[in-house]
Design a protein around this motif. Structure first.
Motif, PDB file in Angstrom:
ATOM      1  N   VAL A  27       0.829  -1.207   0.000  1.00  0.00           N
ATOM      2  CA  VAL A  27       0.000   0.000   0.000  1.00  0.00           C
ATOM      3  C   VAL A  27       0.860   1.252   0.000  1.00  0.00           C
ATOM      4  CG1 VAL A  27      -1.605   1.338   1.415  1.00  0.00           C
ATOM      5  CG2 VAL A  27      -1.999  -1.095   1.048  1.00  0.00           C
ATOM      6  N   ARG A  28       1.995   1.199   0.669  1.00  0.00           N
ATOM      7  CA  ARG A  28       2.869   2.363   0.734  1.00  0.00           C
ATOM      8  C   ARG A  28       3.691   2.566  -0.525  1.00  0.00           C
ATOM      9  NH1 ARG A  28       5.083   2.051   6.960  1.00  0.00           N
ATOM     10  NH2 ARG A  28       3.271   3.069   7.875  1.00  0.00           N
ATOM     11  N   ARG A  29       3.769   1.541  -1.376  1.00  0.00           N
ATOM     12  CA  ARG A  29       4.548   1.636  -2.608  1.00  0.00           C
ATOM     13  C   ARG A  29       3.899   2.614  -3.562  1.00  0.00           C
ATOM     14  NH1 ARG A  29       5.226  -4.045  -5.288  1.00  0.00           N
ATOM     15  NH2 ARG A  29       3.472  -3.161  -6.363  1.00  0.00           N
ATOM     16  N   PRO A  30       4.657   3.571  -4.072  1.00  0.00           N
ATOM     17  CA  PRO A  30       4.060   4.520  -5.024  1.00  0.00           C
ATOM     18  C   PRO A  30       3.428   3.842  -6.236  1.00  0.00           C
ATOM     19  CG  PRO A  30       6.188   5.312  -4.305  1.00  0.00           C
ATOM     20  CD  PRO A  30       6.035   3.912  -3.749  1.00  0.00           C
ATOM     21  N   ALA A  31       4.011   2.767  -6.721  1.00  0.00           N
ATOM     22  CA  ALA A  31       3.462   2.102  -7.910  1.00  0.00           C
ATOM     23  C   ALA A  31       2.061   1.575  -7.667  1.00  0.00           C
ATOM     24  CB  ALA A  31       4.381   0.963  -8.335  1.00  0.00           C
ATOM     25  N   SER A  32       1.764   1.169  -6.442  1.00  0.00           N
ATOM     26  CA  SER A  32       0.433   0.632  -6.174  1.00  0.00           C
ATOM     27  C   SER A  32      -0.634   1.711  -6.225  1.00  0.00           C
ATOM     28  CB  SER A  32       0.406  -0.070  -4.814  1.00  0.00           C
ATOM     29  OG  SER A  32       0.559   0.863  -3.773  1.00  0.00           O
ATOM     30  N   ARG A  33      -0.257   2.952  -6.050  1.00  0.00           N
ATOM     31  CA  ARG A  33      -1.218   4.051  -6.107  1.00  0.00           C
ATOM     32  C   ARG A  33      -1.320   4.637  -7.514  1.00  0.00           C
ATOM     33  NH1 ARG A  33       1.459   4.691  -1.245  1.00  0.00           N
ATOM     34  NH2 ARG A  33       2.861   6.257  -2.027  1.00  0.00           N
ATOM     35  N   SER A  34      -0.406   4.260  -8.383  1.00  0.00           N
ATOM     36  CA  SER A  34      -0.413   4.855  -9.716  1.00  0.00           C
ATOM     37  C   SER A  34      -1.498   4.278 -10.618  1.00  0.00           C
ATOM     38  CB  SER A  34       0.960   4.684 -10.370  1.00  0.00           C
ATOM     39  OG  SER A  34       1.225   3.326 -10.610  1.00  0.00           O
ATOM     40  N   ALA A  35      -2.189   3.233 -10.187  1.00  0.00           N
ATOM     41  CA  ALA A  35      -3.232   2.637 -11.020  1.00  0.00           C
ATOM     42  C   ALA A  35      -4.449   3.540 -11.134  1.00  0.00           C
ATOM     43  CB  ALA A  35      -3.645   1.272 -10.466  1.00  0.00           C
ATOM     44  N   LEU A  36      -4.754   4.321 -10.127  1.00  0.00           N
ATOM     45  CA  LEU A  36      -5.993   5.100 -10.140  1.00  0.00           C
ATOM     46  C   LEU A  36      -6.078   6.072 -11.319  1.00  0.00           C
ATOM     47  CD1 LEU A  36      -8.614   5.193  -8.651  1.00  0.00           C
ATOM     48  CD2 LEU A  36      -7.628   6.861  -7.086  1.00  0.00           C
ATOM     49  N   PRO A  37      -5.038   6.850 -11.645  1.00  0.00           N
ATOM     50  CA  PRO A  37      -5.148   7.715 -12.823  1.00  0.00           C
ATOM     51  C   PRO A  37      -5.332   6.933 -14.128  1.00  0.00           C
ATOM     52  CG  PRO A  37      -3.390   8.487 -11.413  1.00  0.00           C
ATOM     53  CD  PRO A  37      -3.827   7.149 -10.875  1.00  0.00           C
ATOM     54  N   ARG A  38      -4.976   5.666 -14.130  1.00  0.00           N
ATOM     55  CA  ARG A  38      -5.151   4.837 -15.316  1.00  0.00           C
ATOM     56  C   ARG A  38      -6.588   4.316 -15.424  1.00  0.00           C
ATOM     57  NH1 ARG A  38      -0.093   5.154 -14.582  1.00  0.00           N
ATOM     58  NH2 ARG A  38       1.613   4.234 -15.695  1.00  0.00           N
ATOM     59  N   LEU A  39      -7.330   4.435 -14.348  1.00  0.00           N
ATOM     60  CA  LEU A  39      -8.715   3.954 -14.341  1.00  0.00           C
ATOM     61  C   LEU A  39      -9.722   5.085 -14.463  1.00  0.00           C
ATOM     62  CD1 LEU A  39      -8.407   1.354 -11.439  1.00  0.00           C
ATOM     63  CD2 LEU A  39      -8.443   0.894 -13.899  1.00  0.00           C
ATOM     64  N   CYS A  40      -9.250   6.329 -14.475  1.00  0.00           N
ATOM     65  CA  CYS A  40     -10.149   7.481 -14.446  1.00  0.00           C
ATOM     66  C   CYS A  40     -10.119   8.268 -15.750  1.00  0.00           C
ATOM     67  CB  CYS A  40      -9.753   8.428 -13.305  1.00  0.00           C
ATOM     68  SG  CYS A  40     -10.062   7.739 -11.679  1.00  0.00           S
ATOM     69  N   ALA A  42     -10.975  12.002 -17.591  1.00  0.00           N
ATOM     70  CA  ALA A  42     -10.801  13.389 -17.166  1.00  0.00           C
ATOM     71  C   ALA A  42     -11.999  13.814 -16.318  1.00  0.00           C
ATOM     72  CB  ALA A  42     -10.655  14.297 -18.381  1.00  0.00           C
ATOM     73  N   ASP A  43     -11.749  14.496 -15.241  1.00  0.00           N
ATOM     74  CA  ASP A  43     -12.763  15.019 -14.321  1.00  0.00           C
ATOM     75  C   ASP A  43     -13.536  13.944 -13.559  1.00  0.00           C
ATOM     76  OD1 ASP A  43     -12.192  17.720 -14.968  1.00  0.00           O
ATOM     77  OD2 ASP A  43     -13.439  17.550 -16.761  1.00  0.00           O
ATOM     78  N   ALA A  44     -13.059  12.705 -13.567  1.00  0.00           N
ATOM     79  CA  ALA A  44     -13.720  11.635 -12.817  1.00  0.00           C
ATOM     80  C   ALA A  44     -13.701  11.955 -11.323  1.00  0.00           C
ATOM     81  CB  ALA A  44     -13.012  10.303 -13.063  1.00  0.00           C
ATOM     82  N   THR A  45     -14.717  11.514 -10.615  1.00  0.00           N
ATOM     83  CA  THR A  45     -14.776  11.686  -9.170  1.00  0.00           C
ATOM     84  C   THR A  45     -14.605  10.327  -8.501  1.00  0.00           C
ATOM     85  OG1 THR A  45     -16.225  13.606  -9.336  1.00  0.00           O
ATOM     86  CG2 THR A  45     -16.192  12.451  -7.220  1.00  0.00           C
ATOM     87  N   PHE A  90     -10.469  13.974 -10.395  1.00  0.00           N
ATOM     88  CA  PHE A  90      -9.228  13.818 -11.150  1.00  0.00           C
ATOM     89  C   PHE A  90      -9.012  15.044 -12.027  1.00  0.00           C
ATOM     90  CE2 PHE A  90      -6.794  11.611 -14.685  1.00  0.00           C
ATOM     91  CZ  PHE A  90      -5.596  11.650 -14.002  1.00  0.00           C
ATOM     92  N   ALA A  91      -7.935  15.777 -11.752  1.00  0.00           N
ATOM     93  CA  ALA A  91      -7.616  16.984 -12.514  1.00  0.00           C
ATOM     94  C   ALA A  91      -6.420  16.762 -13.433  1.00  0.00           C
ATOM     95  CB  ALA A  91      -7.314  18.141 -11.548  1.00  0.00           C
ATOM     96  N   GLY A  92      -5.888  15.552 -13.423  1.00  0.00           N
ATOM     97  CA  GLY A  92      -4.730  15.238 -14.253  1.00  0.00           C
ATOM     98  C   GLY A  92      -5.125  14.762 -15.632  1.00  0.00           C
ATOM     99  N   THR A  93      -4.135  14.306 -16.349  1.00  0.00           N
ATOM    100  CA  THR A  93      -4.346  13.751 -17.673  1.00  0.00           C
ATOM    101  C   THR A  93      -4.506  12.249 -17.542  1.00  0.00           C
ATOM    102  OG1 THR A  93      -2.953  15.476 -18.621  1.00  0.00           O
ATOM    103  CG2 THR A  93      -3.329  13.517 -19.974  1.00  0.00           C
ATOM    104  N   PRO A  94      -5.579  11.677 -18.084  1.00  0.00           N
ATOM    105  CA  PRO A  94      -5.744  10.224 -18.012  1.00  0.00           C
ATOM    106  C   PRO A  94      -4.513   9.520 -18.589  1.00  0.00           C
ATOM    107  CG  PRO A  94      -7.762  11.229 -18.770  1.00  0.00           C
ATOM    108  CD  PRO A  94      -6.714  12.312 -18.756  1.00  0.00           C
ATOM    109  N   GLN A  95      -4.104   8.463 -17.930  1.00  0.00           N
ATOM    110  CA  GLN A  95      -2.913   7.713 -18.319  1.00  0.00           C
ATOM    111  C   GLN A  95      -3.317   6.401 -18.980  1.00  0.00           C
ATOM    112  OE1 GLN A  95       0.267   9.024 -17.711  1.00  0.00           O
ATOM    113  NE2 GLN A  95      -0.957  10.806 -17.192  1.00  0.00           N
TER     114      GLN A  95
END
Length: 108
Positions: A27-40, A42-45, A90-95
């Motif tokens: 859970v603390r690994r940054p890679a494990s949190r990087s999946a969320l922008p790949r699932l969202c 633009a502007d997803a809540t 989500f305010a970033g660019t979808p990945q």
């Protein structure tokens, strides 16, 4: 009503080979949190809940979401309960999804 010894419950975290310790590292690994922008899109809540029992990770979750390109829209800690509810947009660019197709690692 039985009571839980929370100190004893957390002791497995000290054993680096315990399932709880392995889960915490994942859970603390940054890679494990990087999946969320790949699932969202633009502007997803994203609406999430989390216990506030020790260790209260809600401040960390809020920071992880911010670091991943999400803007906090709401964070509620209802009185008299041990959970919190957050909503982030989500305010970033979808990945794109990773080419290997792996999003999660399941531990036994």
């Amino acid at each position: 009503m039985s009571r839980t010894d929370w100190q004893a419950w957390h002791e497995p975290y000290a054993d680096e080979n315990s399932p709880l310790s392995r889960r915490l590292r994942l859970v603390r690994r940054p890679a494990s949190r990087s999946a969320l922008p790949r699932l969202c899109a633009a502007d997803a809540t994203v609406i999430w809940t989390r216990t506030r029992r020790a260790p209260d990770l809600t401040p960390a979750v809020r920071g992880w979401l911010r670091d991943a390109g999400f803007v906090e829209r709401a964070f509620h800690v209802p009185e008299g309960v041990l959970f919190a509810v957050g909503a982030h947009q989500f305010a970033g660019t979808p990945q794109p999804l990773a080419s290997d197709g792996e999003l999660f690692t399941f531990l036994c």
